[in-house]
Design an enzyme around this catalytic site. Structure first.
Site, mmCIF file in Angstrom:
data_model
loop_
_atom_site.group_PDB
_atom_site.id
_atom_site.type_symbol
_atom_site.label_atom_id
_atom_site.label_comp_id
_atom_site.label_asym_id
_atom_site.label_seq_id
_atom_site.Cartn_x
_atom_site.Cartn_y
_atom_site.Cartn_z
ATOM 1 N N CYS B 87 0.840 -1.208 0.000
ATOM 2 C CA CYS B 87 0.000 0.000 0.000
ATOM 3 C C CYS B 87 0.872 1.255 0.000
ATOM 4 O O CYS B 87 1.543 1.539 -0.977
ATOM 5 C CB CYS B 87 -0.965 -0.052 1.186
ATOM 6 N N HIS B 195 -3.550 -5.633 0.902
ATOM 7 C CA HIS B 195 -2.917 -5.886 2.201
ATOM 8 C C HIS B 195 -2.912 -7.380 2.553
ATOM 9 O O HIS B 195 -3.878 -7.868 3.135
ATOM 10 C CB HIS B 195 -3.686 -5.148 3.305
ATOM 11 N N GLU B 197 -1.260 -8.793 4.920
ATOM 12 C CA GLU B 197 -1.192 -8.955 6.387
ATOM 13 C C GLU B 197 -2.564 -8.872 7.037
ATOM 14 O O GLU B 197 -2.729 -9.250 8.191
ATOM 15 C CB GLU B 197 -0.230 -7.919 6.994
#
Lengths: 103, 223
Positions: B87, B195, B197
Protein backbone atom coordinates in the site's frame (compact mmCIF):
# COMPACT_ATOMS: atom_id res chain seq x y z
CA UNK A 1 13.66 33.18 -16.12
CA UNK A 2 12.35 36.40 -14.64
CA UNK A 3 12.83 35.93 -10.95
CA UNK A 4 12.21 38.96 -8.87
CA UNK A 5 15.15 39.95 -6.71
CA UNK A 6 14.03 41.51 -3.47
CA UNK A 7 16.89 42.72 -1.40
CA UNK A 8 20.42 41.82 -0.54
CA UNK A 9 20.90 39.64 2.48
CA UNK A 10 24.02 38.67 4.34
CA UNK A 11 24.60 34.92 4.14
CA UNK A 12 27.79 33.04 5.02
CA UNK A 13 30.05 36.05 4.92
CA UNK A 14 28.97 37.70 1.68
CA UNK A 15 25.97 39.40 0.23
CA UNK A 16 23.59 37.41 -1.92
CA UNK A 17 20.32 38.35 -3.49
CA UNK A 18 17.01 37.12 -2.25
CA UNK A 19 14.74 35.62 -4.85
CA UNK A 20 11.18 34.48 -4.86
CA UNK A 21 10.01 31.82 -7.26
CA UNK A 22 6.75 30.06 -7.90
CA UNK A 23 6.74 26.49 -9.14
CA UNK A 24 3.59 25.24 -10.78
CA UNK A 25 3.02 21.47 -10.97
CA UNK A 26 0.30 20.11 -13.25
CA UNK A 27 -0.63 16.60 -14.33
CA UNK A 28 0.76 15.61 -17.70
CA UNK A 29 -1.62 15.53 -20.64
CA UNK A 30 -3.07 12.06 -20.85
CA UNK A 31 -2.80 11.33 -17.11
CA UNK A 32 -6.29 11.01 -15.67
CA UNK A 33 -7.31 13.88 -13.40
CA UNK A 34 -10.35 12.59 -11.46
CA UNK A 35 -10.26 15.62 -9.18
CA UNK A 36 -10.33 18.00 -12.14
CA UNK A 37 -13.20 16.07 -13.71
CA UNK A 38 -15.21 16.20 -10.48
CA UNK A 39 -14.61 19.95 -10.16
CA UNK A 40 -15.66 20.36 -13.81
CA UNK A 41 -18.96 18.63 -12.99
CA UNK A 42 -19.50 21.11 -10.17
CA UNK A 43 -18.58 24.07 -12.38
CA UNK A 44 -21.11 22.95 -14.99
CA UNK A 45 -23.81 22.37 -12.32
CA UNK A 46 -23.13 25.88 -11.13
CA UNK A 47 -24.35 27.06 -14.53
CA UNK A 48 -21.05 27.59 -16.32
CA UNK A 49 -21.63 25.20 -19.19
CA UNK A 50 -19.04 26.97 -21.32
CA UNK A 51 -16.19 25.46 -19.28
CA UNK A 52 -14.71 22.41 -21.02
CA UNK A 53 -11.93 21.34 -18.74
CA UNK A 54 -10.55 21.83 -15.26
CA UNK A 55 -7.01 20.70 -14.51
CA UNK A 56 -5.79 20.47 -10.93
CA UNK A 57 -2.25 20.94 -9.75
CA UNK A 58 -0.08 22.37 -7.04
CA UNK A 59 1.72 25.62 -6.58
CA UNK A 60 4.83 26.20 -4.45
CA UNK A 61 6.36 29.49 -3.45
CA UNK A 62 10.05 29.40 -2.62
CA UNK A 63 12.15 32.15 -1.06
CA UNK A 64 15.86 31.67 -1.50
CA UNK A 65 19.20 33.40 -1.46
CA UNK A 66 21.36 33.16 -4.55
CA UNK A 67 24.20 34.98 -6.27
CA UNK A 68 22.20 35.79 -9.35
CA UNK A 69 19.10 34.93 -11.27
CA UNK A 70 20.63 31.97 -13.11
CA UNK A 71 21.85 30.40 -9.89
CA UNK A 72 18.42 30.83 -8.34
CA UNK A 73 16.75 29.32 -11.41
CA UNK A 74 19.10 26.31 -11.32
CA UNK A 75 18.39 25.58 -7.68
CA UNK A 76 14.63 25.93 -8.06
CA UNK A 77 14.59 23.74 -11.17
CA UNK A 78 16.57 21.02 -9.39
CA UNK A 79 14.16 21.08 -6.44
CA UNK A 80 11.17 20.94 -8.76
CA UNK A 81 12.65 17.97 -10.64
CA UNK A 82 13.77 15.99 -7.62
CA UNK A 83 10.99 16.64 -5.14
CA UNK A 84 8.11 18.90 -6.06
CA UNK A 85 7.01 16.91 -9.11
CA UNK A 86 6.84 13.24 -10.02
CA UNK A 87 7.95 12.96 -13.66
CA UNK A 88 5.72 9.93 -14.21
CA UNK A 89 2.57 11.97 -13.59
CA UNK A 90 3.42 15.63 -13.61
CA UNK A 91 5.06 18.49 -15.48
CA UNK A 92 6.38 21.55 -13.73
CA UNK A 93 6.98 25.13 -14.69
CA UNK A 94 9.01 27.68 -12.78
CA UNK A 95 7.45 31.12 -12.93
CA UNK A 96 7.99 34.33 -11.05
CA UNK A 97 5.80 35.63 -8.33
CA UNK A 98 4.37 39.08 -8.81
CA UNK A 99 3.75 40.08 -5.21
CA UNK A 100 6.83 41.39 -3.46
CA UNK A 101 7.60 39.88 -0.08
CA UNK A 102 9.26 41.56 2.81
CA UNK A 103 10.75 39.87 5.77
CA UNK B 1 20.70 -14.91 14.86
CA UNK B 2 17.58 -16.30 13.17
CA UNK B 3 16.53 -14.69 9.89
CA UNK B 4 14.84 -11.37 10.58
CA UNK B 5 12.55 -9.13 8.57
CA UNK B 6 12.79 -5.39 9.24
CA UNK B 7 9.44 -3.60 9.24
CA UNK B 8 10.07 0.08 8.59
CA UNK B 9 8.05 2.74 10.35
CA UNK B 10 7.80 6.29 9.06
CA UNK B 11 5.85 8.94 10.95
CA UNK B 12 2.27 8.08 9.95
CA UNK B 13 2.82 4.40 9.13
CA UNK B 14 0.00 2.40 10.73
CA UNK B 15 0.17 -1.22 9.56
CA UNK B 16 3.50 -2.21 11.10
CA UNK B 17 2.02 -4.25 13.97
CA UNK B 18 -0.27 -6.14 11.60
CA UNK B 19 2.75 -7.06 9.46
CA UNK B 20 4.81 -8.14 12.47
CA UNK B 21 1.85 -10.20 13.75
CA UNK B 22 1.22 -11.86 10.40
CA UNK B 23 4.88 -12.73 9.84
CA UNK B 24 5.12 -14.04 13.41
CA UNK B 25 2.07 -16.21 12.86
CA UNK B 26 3.93 -17.80 9.96
CA UNK B 27 7.05 -18.33 12.05
CA UNK B 28 9.15 -15.41 10.84
CA UNK B 29 10.92 -13.09 13.24
CA UNK B 30 10.14 -9.45 12.48
CA UNK B 31 11.46 -6.26 14.02
CA UNK B 32 10.10 -2.75 13.78
CA UNK B 33 12.66 -0.25 12.51
CA UNK B 34 12.37 3.52 12.84
CA UNK B 35 12.98 5.27 9.52
CA UNK B 36 15.24 7.99 10.88
CA UNK B 37 17.90 6.04 12.68
CA UNK B 38 17.74 2.49 11.50
CA UNK B 39 20.50 0.52 10.00
CA UNK B 40 19.13 -2.62 8.40
CA UNK B 41 22.38 -4.57 8.51
CA UNK B 42 20.82 -7.04 10.97
CA UNK B 43 17.88 -7.73 8.64
CA UNK B 44 17.62 -10.28 5.86
CA UNK B 45 14.62 -8.64 4.21
CA UNK B 46 12.45 -5.59 4.63
CA UNK B 47 8.77 -4.72 4.54
CA UNK B 48 7.47 -1.19 4.06
CA UNK B 49 3.99 -1.36 5.57
CA UNK B 50 0.91 0.72 4.82
CA UNK B 51 -0.21 3.98 6.34
CA UNK B 52 0.35 7.63 5.57
CA UNK B 53 4.10 8.21 5.78
CA UNK B 54 4.77 11.87 6.56
CA UNK B 55 1.05 12.52 6.28
CA UNK B 56 1.18 11.82 2.53
CA UNK B 57 2.31 15.44 2.22
CA UNK B 58 3.30 16.50 -1.29
CA UNK B 59 2.55 13.02 -2.71
CA UNK B 60 2.31 9.65 -0.95
CA UNK B 61 5.88 8.44 -0.45
CA UNK B 62 7.50 11.62 -1.74
CA UNK B 63 9.01 12.66 1.59
CA UNK B 64 9.65 9.13 2.89
CA UNK B 65 11.99 8.62 -0.04
CA UNK B 66 14.49 10.95 1.64
CA UNK B 67 14.49 9.13 4.99
CA UNK B 68 17.80 7.82 6.27
CA UNK B 69 16.65 4.22 6.07
CA UNK B 70 16.03 4.42 2.32
CA UNK B 71 19.71 4.10 1.44
CA UNK B 72 19.81 0.78 3.31
CA UNK B 73 16.67 -0.34 1.49
CA UNK B 74 18.20 0.55 -1.88
CA UNK B 75 21.30 -1.47 -0.96
CA UNK B 76 19.19 -4.48 0.03
CA UNK B 77 17.20 -4.23 -3.19
CA UNK B 78 20.39 -4.12 -5.23
CA UNK B 79 21.82 -7.07 -3.30
CA UNK B 80 18.78 -9.14 -4.27
CA UNK B 81 17.27 -9.30 -0.77
CA UNK B 82 13.47 -9.49 -0.53
CA UNK B 83 11.83 -6.05 -0.30
CA UNK B 84 8.05 -5.78 -0.04
CA UNK B 85 6.09 -2.52 -0.09
CA UNK B 86 2.45 -2.79 0.88
CA UNK B 87 0.00 0.00 0.00
CA UNK B 88 1.78 3.17 1.17
CA UNK B 89 4.99 1.11 1.03
CA UNK B 90 4.35 0.51 -2.68
CA UNK B 91 3.99 4.28 -3.13
CA UNK B 92 7.31 4.82 -1.33
CA UNK B 93 9.05 2.27 -3.59
CA UNK B 94 7.81 4.01 -6.77
CA UNK B 95 8.84 7.44 -5.45
CA UNK B 96 12.25 5.98 -4.60
CA UNK B 97 12.39 4.62 -8.18
CA UNK B 98 12.95 1.08 -6.97
CA UNK B 99 9.82 0.27 -8.96
CA UNK B 100 8.61 2.02 -12.13
CA UNK B 101 5.39 4.03 -12.51
CA UNK B 102 3.37 5.89 -9.91
CA UNK B 103 0.18 5.57 -7.86
CA UNK B 104 -2.41 8.17 -8.74
CA UNK B 105 -5.75 9.05 -7.12
CA UNK B 106 -8.41 6.37 -7.67
CA UNK B 107 -10.35 6.86 -10.90
CA UNK B 108 -13.66 7.18 -9.03
CA UNK B 109 -12.10 9.64 -6.58
CA UNK B 110 -13.26 7.52 -3.66
CA UNK B 111 -11.32 5.97 -0.83
CA UNK B 112 -11.89 2.24 -1.36
CA UNK B 113 -11.99 -0.22 1.53
CA UNK B 114 -13.07 -3.59 0.19
CA UNK B 115 -12.01 -7.15 -0.52
CA UNK B 116 -10.85 -7.62 -4.10
CA UNK B 117 -10.29 -10.72 -6.18
CA UNK B 118 -6.79 -10.83 -7.64
CA UNK B 119 -5.39 -12.95 -10.43
CA UNK B 120 -1.83 -14.15 -10.02
CA UNK B 121 -0.05 -12.89 -13.14
CA UNK B 122 3.44 -14.10 -12.28
CA UNK B 123 4.93 -16.37 -9.63
CA UNK B 124 8.44 -15.24 -10.37
CA UNK B 125 8.41 -12.71 -7.52
CA UNK B 126 9.15 -12.94 -3.79
CA UNK B 127 5.46 -12.26 -3.07
CA UNK B 128 4.00 -14.92 -5.33
CA UNK B 129 6.44 -17.83 -5.62
CA UNK B 130 4.07 -20.25 -3.83
CA UNK B 131 1.11 -19.35 -6.07
CA UNK B 132 0.21 -20.51 -9.55
CA UNK B 133 -0.23 -18.09 -12.48
CA UNK B 134 -3.95 -17.74 -13.13
CA UNK B 135 -4.85 -18.59 -9.53
CA UNK B 136 -7.43 -16.26 -7.97
CA UNK B 137 -6.95 -14.98 -4.42
CA UNK B 138 -8.90 -12.44 -2.34
CA UNK B 139 -7.20 -9.65 -0.40
CA UNK B 140 -8.44 -6.44 1.18
CA UNK B 141 -7.56 -3.06 -0.31
CA UNK B 142 -7.71 0.19 1.60
CA UNK B 143 -6.54 3.23 -0.33
CA UNK B 144 -7.30 6.51 -2.03
CA UNK B 145 -4.23 6.60 -4.25
CA UNK B 146 -3.93 3.12 -5.69
CA UNK B 147 -4.49 3.86 -9.35
CA UNK B 148 -1.30 2.46 -10.90
CA UNK B 149 -0.12 4.67 -13.74
CA UNK B 150 2.75 4.39 -16.19
CA UNK B 151 3.44 5.20 -19.83
CA UNK B 152 3.09 2.67 -22.68
CA UNK B 153 6.80 2.01 -22.87
CA UNK B 154 6.94 1.12 -19.17
CA UNK B 155 3.81 -1.02 -19.40
CA UNK B 156 5.24 -2.97 -22.35
CA UNK B 157 8.44 -3.46 -20.37
CA UNK B 158 6.49 -4.74 -17.34
CA UNK B 159 4.72 -7.27 -19.56
CA UNK B 160 7.87 -8.28 -21.45
CA UNK B 161 9.85 -8.82 -18.23
CA UNK B 162 7.01 -10.63 -16.44
CA UNK B 163 6.95 -7.92 -13.76
CA UNK B 164 3.19 -7.81 -13.22
CA UNK B 165 2.58 -9.88 -10.08
CA UNK B 166 -1.15 -9.48 -9.33
CA UNK B 167 -4.01 -8.05 -11.40
CA UNK B 168 -7.46 -7.04 -10.14
CA UNK B 169 -10.24 -9.21 -11.53
CA UNK B 170 -12.63 -6.22 -11.34
CA UNK B 171 -10.41 -3.14 -11.60
CA UNK B 172 -11.61 -0.99 -8.68
CA UNK B 173 -9.43 2.09 -9.09
CA UNK B 174 -8.56 2.61 -12.76
CA UNK B 175 -5.07 1.06 -12.65
CA UNK B 176 -3.35 0.60 -16.01
CA UNK B 177 -3.75 -3.04 -17.06
CA UNK B 178 -5.68 -3.68 -13.80
CA UNK B 179 -2.30 -3.82 -12.05
CA UNK B 180 -2.44 -4.47 -8.29
CA UNK B 181 1.21 -5.46 -7.77
CA UNK B 182 4.48 -5.32 -9.69
CA UNK B 183 8.05 -6.41 -9.13
CA UNK B 184 11.43 -5.22 -10.34
CA UNK B 185 12.94 -7.25 -13.22
CA UNK B 186 14.77 -9.53 -10.77
CA UNK B 187 11.58 -10.22 -8.76
CA UNK B 188 13.06 -9.45 -5.32
CA UNK B 189 11.37 -6.05 -4.95
CA UNK B 190 7.58 -6.11 -4.94
CA UNK B 191 5.04 -3.34 -4.47
CA UNK B 192 1.39 -4.19 -3.93
CA UNK B 193 -1.69 -2.13 -3.06
CA UNK B 194 -3.66 -5.01 -1.43
CA UNK B 195 -2.92 -5.89 2.20
CA UNK B 196 -1.80 -9.53 2.66
CA UNK B 197 -1.19 -8.95 6.39
CA UNK B 198 -4.92 -8.31 6.85
CA UNK B 199 -5.86 -11.70 5.44
CA UNK B 200 -4.07 -14.22 7.61
CA UNK B 201 -6.89 -15.43 9.88
CA UNK B 202 -10.30 -16.93 9.01
CA UNK B 203 -11.88 -14.90 11.79
CA UNK B 204 -11.19 -11.64 9.99
CA UNK B 205 -12.12 -12.57 6.46
CA UNK B 206 -9.81 -15.05 4.81
CA UNK B 207 -6.29 -16.40 4.78
CA UNK B 208 -5.10 -15.78 1.22
CA UNK B 209 -2.59 -13.29 2.58
CA UNK B 210 -0.71 -16.23 4.07
CA UNK B 211 0.19 -17.47 0.59
CA UNK B 212 1.70 -14.11 -0.26
CA UNK B 213 3.60 -13.73 3.02
CA UNK B 214 4.70 -17.39 3.00
CA UNK B 215 6.19 -16.79 -0.45
CA UNK B 216 8.04 -13.81 0.99
CA UNK B 217 9.24 -15.83 4.00
CA UNK B 218 10.45 -18.63 1.73
CA UNK B 219 12.47 -16.07 -0.21
CA UNK B 220 13.95 -14.78 3.07
CA UNK B 221 14.93 -18.28 4.17
CA UNK B 222 16.41 -19.18 0.81
CA UNK B 223 18.07 -15.78 0.38
Amino acid sequence: MGFRAHRRSYVAGYFTLRYEAVVEVLLKDGVSDPEGMTILDAVVSLGYGSVERVATGKLFRLLLNADDENAAADVVTQIAEQLLSNPVLEDFRVRDLLAAASS
Amino acid sequence: MPPTVGVVVFPGTNCEHDVVHALGLLGMRAQIKWHGDSELSDCDAVVLPGGFAHGDYLRPGAIARFSKVMSSIVKMAEAGKPVLGICNGFQVLTEAKLLPGALQKNAGLRFICDVEKLEVASNRSVASALLQPGEIISLPINHFEGNYTCDHVTYDMLVANDQIVFKYVDNPNGSVGSIAAISNPRGNVVGMMPHPERAVEELVGGTDGRKVLSSFIEAVLNG
